[in-house]
Write a protein that holds these residues in place. Structure first.
Motif, mmCIF file in Angstrom:
data_model
loop_
_atom_site.group_PDB
_atom_site.id
_atom_site.type_symbol
_atom_site.label_atom_id
_atom_site.label_comp_id
_atom_site.label_asym_id
_atom_site.label_seq_id
_atom_site.Cartn_x
_atom_site.Cartn_y
_atom_site.Cartn_z
ATOM 1 N N GLU A 79 0.784 -1.668 -0.122
ATOM 2 C CA GLU A 79 0.092 0.407 0.084
ATOM 3 C C GLU A 79 0.927 0.929 0.509
ATOM 4 O OE1 GLU A 79 -2.896 -0.723 3.008
ATOM 5 O OE2 GLU A 79 -3.638 -2.831 2.439
ATOM 6 N N HIS A 82 3.563 0.727 -2.970
ATOM 7 C CA HIS A 82 2.934 -0.679 -4.487
ATOM 8 C C HIS A 82 4.046 -1.702 -5.213
ATOM 9 C CE1 HIS A 82 0.259 3.194 -4.141
ATOM 10 N NE2 HIS A 82 1.153 3.789 -4.485
ATOM 11 N N GLU A 83 4.644 -2.420 -4.233
ATOM 12 C CA GLU A 83 5.396 -3.011 -4.122
ATOM 13 C C GLU A 83 4.085 -5.209 -4.162
ATOM 14 O OE1 GLU A 83 9.373 -3.689 -2.414
ATOM 15 O OE2 GLU A 83 9.835 -1.538 -3.192
ATOM 16 N N THR A 84 3.008 -5.523 -4.616
ATOM 17 C CA THR A 84 2.048 -6.120 -4.954
ATOM 18 C C THR A 84 2.553 -7.218 -4.352
ATOM 19 O OG1 THR A 84 0.667 -4.307 -5.471
ATOM 20 C CG2 THR A 84 -0.606 -6.068 -4.783
ATOM 21 N N TRP A 127 -4.958 -8.052 -2.846
ATOM 22 C CA TRP A 127 -3.941 -7.264 -3.735
ATOM 23 C C TRP A 127 -3.347 -8.147 -4.976
ATOM 24 C CZ3 TRP A 127 -0.677 -8.497 1.287
ATOM 25 C CH2 TRP A 127 -0.935 -6.930 1.970
#
Length: 129
Positions: A79, A82-84, A127
């Protein structure tokens, strides 16, 4: 950094203090001026990584402290950074470890751990969307 974490011999407490430190850093990052954000990202990544390394070395997979750290670290990755994909992998690894070790747990410990497992699974599904 000077007293609570280095001076604490109890692994659960040490990891929990490190998680709290990472959480605080994450919250500060969210409201920091643009020129300070990179500092807080780096610091937060370091704190969570160090705490996770300690947790995986010293705490069992069903430790509530370890699971809380995994939840918060994976939320930071997904979140804030943004390294999902990395967040999903971390959460899946820990849920799988927990599920493979649950046969030896008491019902109370298992139920507490499953609360975090459900939260992690919910995040994984979100995610992956």
């Amino acid at each position: 950094n000077q007293q609570l974490i280095p001076g604490n011999a109890d692994a659960e407490s040490k990891v929990d203090f490190m998680r709290l430190q990472g959480d605080l850093c994450r919250y500060i990052y969210e409201f920091a001026p643009e020129e300070k954000k990179q500092f807080y990202i780096i610091r937060c990544k370091e704190i969570y990584a160090d705490a996770y390394q300690l947790a995986t070395t010293l705490l069992p997979s069903h430790s509530i402290t370890r699971l809380a750290l995994v939840l918060n670290r994976s939320m930071f990755l997904a979140e804030s950074l943004h390294e999902t994909q990395e967040a999903v992998e971390l959460a899946e690894i820990e849920v799988n470890r927990l599920m493979s070790s649950n046969s030896d747990l008491s019902e109370v410990i298992f139920q507490k751990a499953m609360v975090f497992a459900r939260k992690l699974r919910d995040k994984i599904l979100k995610w992956k969307e």
